[in-house]
Design an enzyme around this catalytic site. Sequence first.
Site, PDB file in Angstrom:
ATOM      1  N   LYS A 269      25.133 -22.872 -14.028  1.00 56.72           N
ATOM      2  CA  LYS A 269      24.922 -23.757 -12.887  1.00 56.72           C
ATOM      3  C   LYS A 269      25.943 -24.877 -12.871  1.00 56.72           C
ATOM      4  O   LYS A 269      26.285 -25.391 -11.824  1.00 56.72           O
ATOM      5  CB  LYS A 269      23.553 -24.433 -13.026  1.00 56.72           C
ATOM      6  CG  LYS A 269      22.389 -23.628 -12.614  1.00 56.72           C
ATOM      7  CD  LYS A 269      21.226 -24.568 -12.428  1.00 56.72           C
ATOM      8  CE  LYS A 269      20.070 -24.105 -13.300  1.00 56.72           C
ATOM      9  NZ  LYS A 269      18.802 -24.676 -12.999  1.00 56.72           N
ATOM     10  N   ARG A 270      26.354 -25.267 -14.062  1.00 56.70           N
ATOM     11  CA  ARG A 270      27.247 -26.425 -14.160  1.00 56.70           C
ATOM     12  C   ARG A 270      28.708 -26.073 -13.928  1.00 56.70           C
ATOM     13  O   ARG A 270      29.544 -26.947 -13.757  1.00 56.70           O
ATOM     14  CB  ARG A 270      27.058 -27.110 -15.514  1.00 56.70           C
ATOM     15  CG  ARG A 270      25.755 -27.885 -15.591  1.00 56.70           C
ATOM     16  CD  ARG A 270      25.383 -28.250 -17.001  1.00 56.70           C
ATOM     17  NE  ARG A 270      25.106 -27.066 -17.812  1.00 56.70           N
ATOM     18  CZ  ARG A 270      23.934 -26.414 -17.790  1.00 56.70           C
ATOM     19  NH1 ARG A 270      22.962 -26.840 -17.023  1.00 56.70           N
ATOM     20  NH2 ARG A 270      23.745 -25.344 -18.535  1.00 56.70           N
TER      21      ARG A 270
END
Length: 505
Positions: A269-270
């Site tokens: 996600k990052r």
Amino acid sequence: MVNANVRVRFCPSPTGNPHVGLVRTALFNWAYARHHQGTLVFRIEDTDAARDSEESYEQLLDSMRWLGLDWDEGPAPFDTATGHGDGGPHGPYRQSQRMDIYRDVADKLLAGGYAYPCYCTTEELDARRDAARAAGRPSGYDGHCRDLTAEQKTAYETEGRTHIVRFRMPDETITFTDLVRGELTFTPDNVPDYGIVRANGAPLYTLVNPVDDALMEITHILRGEDLLSSTPRQIALYKALIELGLAKAVPQFGHLPYVMGEGNKKLSKRDPQSSLNLYRERGFLPEGLLNYLSLLGWSYSADQDVFTMPEMVERFDLADVNANPARFDLKKAEAINADHIRMLDVKTFTEACGPWLEAPHANWAPEDFDQSAWEAIAPYAQTRLTVLSDITANVDFLFREEPVDDEASWQKAMKEGAADLLRTARAKLETADWNSADSLKAAVLAAGEEHGLKLGKAQAPVRVAVTGRTVGLPLFESLQILGKDRTLPRIDRALTKLAGQPLLP
Ligand code: GLU
Ligand code: ZN
């Protein structure tokens, strides 16, 4: 074969920005629902007040709307004009508004003996886990509080202990047929009793997610492989819910493959590459991005990877989803998006570029924008862009008083002899037929010949003088659209600039 009874769900938690892995999951559920003319339920899993935000919730709605992934039941309309997607028979569709339901189900599970209070403290759990590890035994919860007597419970309460609620896993092997991976088996050792309600009474994901799937009568659960370890627990919970009369049947599960990013690592996600907003801001078309994301674990056919969403819906089948990890390939995503840009009709393309022709992208004064010049150049842009945001730099020469000063382009194109070439080209352009791009081309070609330069070399200084950049749309059409009375002064301006500086050979 169509199965209108299909009910699938997309149930993100509103934490942070939407990412491409999430969109892939939404897309596969949507395609499955639409293929079967079934129902897509959009549910918001916002039971973690510390991590969830209203802003993220709004972003999820906005992203789904932008992507065109419409839902049939949900917390808000997909289409605000028609109300399509707003509410449904199993609402509310935000878990934060369903707390009473979870409390009630937890009570029933406790009353039925499917769950029990666990009074163990973290320290006790840790100590026993370490001991189990040291002895080579399974280190999950050891069932300490499974069969406490009423007296023991009272004693713990009197001591002032709080309790969580644990689900009692049946002492049996759980086997199910994953729609993507085939038959999977989990032995009881691997699936210890798990918490479903916190000590403060807050229900956990482990409870609310399967309870809602049951109450919302979800038939197929398509989700990421990272959730596979929770599936045997959920199946066991489902069986309890069926016995309690709260669920009708255990849904079928299909776990979609991991998406790998750079260096063979799972796309996280990052990862900046995974942010949906990034693709949107760069001017990916929703259909281009979705086309690409559909290839992360699925394929349309052996020899075709560009298709429309209706075509995807027509063919989409879980039997064709591949269990192997899929690699996220930005270049391929861009190439597919480019193909979708080509597929638009020119009017749609012209409108789609709109945001990049305005603030904050536009690097010209708004009143200098010229709609007819834009419409004239748009067809040439449409055959060349990869992402819509590239449009700004490709057309800014039309709307600016003077072209941008791009020093790198200048250095590259304005070599020794550039001034002579530009002078000759200017003279020939002066007398060329400006109603014909071919005539402008012939002028620059002839100028090049006089100086022993091929067309490519001869047009570079002209392009930089007029547009400011070495790369851009077809030059002669660009000159024509800019017009003679704006082109020639730009060549003069470049000549003035050249006169004042020594040139590299
Ligand atoms: N809210 C969960 C998540 O975002 C959904 C998991 C599931 O699909 O079952 O991970
Ligand atoms: Zn316990």
